[in-house]
Enzyme design. Structure first.
Site, PDB file in Angstrom:
ATOM      1  N   ILE A   1      -9.819   9.191  -2.357  1.00 19.89           N
ATOM      2  CA  ILE A   1     -10.263   8.680  -0.870  1.00 19.89           C
ATOM      3  C   ILE A   1      -9.803   9.794   0.175  1.00 19.89           C
ATOM      4  O   ILE A   1      -8.588  10.099   0.166  1.00 19.89           O
ATOM      5  CB  ILE A   1      -9.288   7.553  -0.675  1.00 19.89           C
TER       6      ILE A   1
ATOM      7  N   ASN B   1       0.943  -1.123   0.122  1.00 19.70           N
ATOM      8  CA  ASN B   1       0.134   0.088  -0.135  1.00 19.70           C
ATOM      9  C   ASN B   1       0.986   1.273   0.005  1.00 19.70           C
ATOM     10  O   ASN B   1       0.224   2.216  -0.559  1.00 19.70           O
ATOM     11  CB  ASN B   1      -0.904  -0.174   1.239  1.00 19.70           C
TER      12      ASN B   1
ATOM     13  N   TYR C   1       3.056  10.137 -11.676  1.00 21.69           N
ATOM     14  CA  TYR C   1       2.133   9.403 -10.439  1.00 21.69           C
ATOM     15  C   TYR C   1       1.313   8.470 -11.123  1.00 21.69           C
ATOM     16  O   TYR C   1       1.376   7.137 -10.816  1.00 21.69           O
ATOM     17  CB  TYR C   1       1.549  10.211  -9.799  1.00 21.69           C
ATOM     18  N   GLY C   2       0.583   8.793 -12.249  1.00 20.87           N
ATOM     19  CA  GLY C   2      -0.050   7.801 -13.057  1.00 20.87           C
ATOM     20  C   GLY C   2       0.480   6.715 -13.738  1.00 20.87           C
ATOM     21  O   GLY C   2       0.288   5.673 -13.761  1.00 20.87           O
ATOM     22  N   ALA C   3       1.638   7.061 -14.370  1.00 17.74           N
ATOM     23  CA  ALA C   3       2.517   6.128 -14.945  1.00 17.74           C
ATOM     24  C   ALA C   3       3.290   5.371 -13.839  1.00 17.74           C
ATOM     25  O   ALA C   3       3.326   4.080 -14.646  1.00 17.74           O
ATOM     26  CB  ALA C   3       3.729   7.166 -15.692  1.00 17.74           C
ATOM     27  N   ALA C   4       3.564   5.528 -12.898  1.00 17.34           N
ATOM     28  CA  ALA C   4       4.084   4.739 -12.180  1.00 17.34           C
ATOM     29  C   ALA C   4       2.981   3.585 -11.636  1.00 17.34           C
ATOM     30  O   ALA C   4       3.077   2.486 -11.564  1.00 17.34           O
ATOM     31  CB  ALA C   4       4.607   5.431 -10.698  1.00 17.34           C
ATOM     32  N   LYS C   5       1.781   4.305 -11.346  1.00 20.39           N
ATOM     33  CA  LYS C   5       0.740   2.982 -10.858  1.00 20.39           C
ATOM     34  C   LYS C   5       0.435   2.382 -12.160  1.00 20.39           C
ATOM     35  O   LYS C   5      -0.048   1.051 -11.969  1.00 20.39           O
ATOM     36  CB  LYS C   5      -0.613   3.971 -10.360  1.00 20.39           C
TER      37      LYS C   5
HETATM   38  N1  LIG Z   1      -6.088   8.865  -1.385  1.00 18.62           N
HETATM   39  C1  LIG Z   1      -6.439   8.865  -2.378  1.00 18.62           C
HETATM   40  O1  LIG Z   1      -7.173   9.387  -2.958  1.00 18.62           O
HETATM   41  C2  LIG Z   1      -5.612   7.614  -3.214  1.00 18.62           C
HETATM   42  C3  LIG Z   1      -6.312   7.659  -4.531  1.00 18.62           C
HETATM   43  C4  LIG Z   1      -5.747   6.327  -5.235  1.00 18.62           C
HETATM   44  C5  LIG Z   1      -4.665   5.746  -4.663  1.00 18.62           C
HETATM   45  N2  LIG Z   1      -4.106   5.914  -3.481  1.00 18.62           N
HETATM   46  C6  LIG Z   1      -3.104   5.098  -3.112  1.00 18.62           C
HETATM   47  O2  LIG Z   1      -3.203   4.563  -1.721  1.00 18.62           O
HETATM   48  C7  LIG Z   1      -2.131   4.271  -1.069  1.00 18.62           C
HETATM   49  C8  LIG Z   1      -2.074   4.765   0.287  1.00 18.62           C
HETATM   50  O3  LIG Z   1      -1.980   6.309   0.332  1.00 18.62           O
HETATM   51  P1  LIG Z   1      -3.042   7.385   1.200  1.00 18.62           P
HETATM   52  O4  LIG Z   1      -4.189   7.549   0.379  1.00 18.62           O
HETATM   53  O5  LIG Z   1      -3.614   6.291   2.295  1.00 18.62           O
HETATM   54  O6  LIG Z   1      -1.974   8.197   1.609  1.00 18.62           O
HETATM   55  P2  LIG Z   1      -1.293   8.367   3.091  1.00 18.62           P
HETATM   56  O7  LIG Z   1      -1.926   8.702   4.148  1.00 18.62           O
HETATM   57  O8  LIG Z   1      -0.031   9.227   2.625  1.00 18.62           O
HETATM   58  O9  LIG Z   1      -0.249   6.932   3.195  1.00 18.62           O
HETATM   59  C9  LIG Z   1       0.765   6.470   2.519  1.00 18.62           C
HETATM   60  C10 LIG Z   1       1.585   5.832   3.504  1.00 18.62           C
HETATM   61  O10 LIG Z   1       2.762   5.195   2.931  1.00 18.62           O
HETATM   62  C11 LIG Z   1       3.951   5.276   3.575  1.00 18.62           C
HETATM   63  N3  LIG Z   1       5.053   5.377   2.713  1.00 18.62           N
HETATM   64  C12 LIG Z   1       5.168   6.250   1.641  1.00 18.62           C
HETATM   65  N4  LIG Z   1       6.320   5.842   1.184  1.00 18.62           N
HETATM   66  C13 LIG Z   1       6.932   4.884   1.839  1.00 18.62           C
HETATM   67  C14 LIG Z   1       8.195   4.523   1.665  1.00 18.62           C
HETATM   68  N5  LIG Z   1       9.284   4.866   0.653  1.00 18.62           N
HETATM   69  N6  LIG Z   1       8.576   3.409   2.543  1.00 18.62           N
HETATM   70  C15 LIG Z   1       7.632   3.129   3.443  1.00 18.62           C
HETATM   71  N7  LIG Z   1       6.318   3.619   3.589  1.00 18.62           N
HETATM   72  C16 LIG Z   1       6.176   4.536   2.937  1.00 18.62           C
HETATM   73  C17 LIG Z   1       3.795   6.634   4.299  1.00 18.62           C
HETATM   74  O11 LIG Z   1       4.340   6.625   5.591  1.00 18.62           O
HETATM   75  P3  LIG Z   1       5.832   7.439   5.879  1.00 18.62           P
HETATM   76  O12 LIG Z   1       5.523   8.630   5.259  1.00 18.62           O
HETATM   77  O13 LIG Z   1       5.790   7.169   7.443  1.00 18.62           O
HETATM   78  O14 LIG Z   1       6.514   6.309   5.303  1.00 18.62           O
HETATM   79  C18 LIG Z   1       2.043   6.529   4.548  1.00 18.62           C
HETATM   80  O15 LIG Z   1       1.742   5.998   5.737  1.00 18.62           O
HETATM   81  C19 LIG Z   1      -0.895   4.868  -1.839  1.00 18.62           C
HETATM   82  O16 LIG Z   1      -0.204   4.060  -2.724  1.00 18.62           O
HETATM   83  C20 LIG Z   1      -1.671   5.942  -3.019  1.00 18.62           C
HETATM   84  O17 LIG Z   1      -0.918   6.188  -4.209  1.00 18.62           O
HETATM   85  C21 LIG Z   1      -4.601   6.829  -2.831  1.00 18.62           C
END
Ligand SMILES: NC(=O)c1ccc[n+]([C@@H]2O[C@H](COP(=O)([O-])OP(=O)(O)OC[C@H]3O[C@@H](n4cnc5c(N)ncnc54)[C@H](OP(=O)(O)O)[C@@H]3O)[C@@H](O)[C@H]2O)c1
Length: 242
Positions: free
Chosen positions: A179, A77, A146-150
């Site tokens: 979200i 995640n 970002y989209g390209a990575a996903k």
């Molecule tokens: N929220 C949205 O609208 C949305 C939509 C589509 C997809 N997503 C995807 O959902 C996933 C979760 O994101 P979220 O929305 O819940 O945002 P978030 O609250 O920012 O959660 C991301 C988590 O990933 C951890 N993280 C990031 N880089 C890391 C690394 N290199 N090593 C270890 N931990 C890492 C962060 O903790 P630390 O900073 O403490 O490491 C944080 O707890 C992501 O993959 C995001 O791309 C989110």
């Protein structure tokens, strides 16, 4: 009892996913970079915290001894749009070098975190295990690097589903739309943009971390054993593929 790993489990979607499994009686380990955030969440949801930057191979190798020997469910995640908090972070670079760095940052944050965690833990994955990776509708709708990575995650998932399939291990991507109640937007989501993203849904509302956790929970269940190599959108229909 299943052993479940949730990367990025300290906040947002990862926190809700960790809580979902802990509430269902599973042993949950959450990983992330910020020790204080991770420990607070682990205490609150009943999980174990392991501090680790999942884009750094050596940190993962060092963390391995703190992780369970048997893993039933791996939820990749960790990630996010690395360019959101870093809009001014590369001022010292030339404009072209800033673009290069922005693309590398998103590749590290979203692709390497999942690929390295899965590769490091592959041998510990049990037969009939589950690998679930959080993508994004941005893989189909845009959002630059970002989209390209996903999108890269979706292609990689097809590969690991083929590699793991003979052992009964499934691999799927869960791709959320907007979200809320996460740190994703770093407090920079304007009301106008939020309204626009909600208007794009068929349900007329923003998604929550619990909406995503419920789908992850299903994909991790025995009932989902014939669902693999898929991308499941949890977005209220915002991306409909038309
Ligand atoms: N929220 C949205 O609208 C949305 C939509 C589509 C997809 N997503 C995807 O959902 C996933 C979760 O994101 P979220 O929305 O819940 O945002 P978030 O609250 O920012 O959660 C991301 C988590 O990933 C951890 N993280 C990031 N880089 C890391 C690394 N290199 N090593 C270890 N931990 C890492 C962060 O903790 P630390 O900073 O403490 O490491 C944080 O707890 C992501 O993959 C995001 O791309 C989110």
């Amino acid at each position: 009892m299943r052993h479940v790993i949730v990367t990025g489990g300290g906040t947002g979607i990862g926190r809700a996913v960790g809580a979902w499994f802990a509430d269902h009686g599973d042993d949950v380990t959450i990983l992330g970079r910020r020790a204080d955030v991770l420990k607070r969440t682990a205490d609150e949801i009943g999980a174990t915290a392991v501090v680790c930057d999942l884009s750094a191979p050596q940190q993962i190798e060092s963390a391995l001894e703190q992780l369970p020997e048997r893993i039933d469910v791996l939820v990749n995640n960790a990630g996010g749009n690395a360019n959101v908090p870093q809009l001014d972070a590369h001022d010292d670079l030339t404009p072209l070098a800033q673009i290069a760095q922005g693309w590398r940052d998103n590749f590290d944050a979203n692709v390497l975190t999942a690929v390295l965690a899965t590769s490091a833990l592959e041998k510990r994955l049990q037969d009939d295990g589950r690998v679930i990776t959080i993508g994004s509708i941005a893989a189909r709708t845009g959002a630059g690097s970002y989209g390209a990575a996903k999108a890269a995650i979706e292609a990689w998932n097809v590969t690991i589903a083929a590699e793991f399939g003979a052992r009964g291990i499934t691999a799927n991507v869960v791709a959320p739309g907007l979200i809320v109640e996460t740190e994703f937007f770093r407090g920079r989501l304007s009301q106008e943009r939020r309204d626009r993203l909600v208007a794009a849904t068929r349900t007329g509302r923003a998604g929550t971390p619990e909406d995503v956790a419920a789908v992850v929970g299903f994909l991790a269940s025995p009932a989902a054993r014939h669902v693999t190599s898929q991308v499941v959108h949890v977005d209220g229909g915002a991306y409909s593929g038309l």
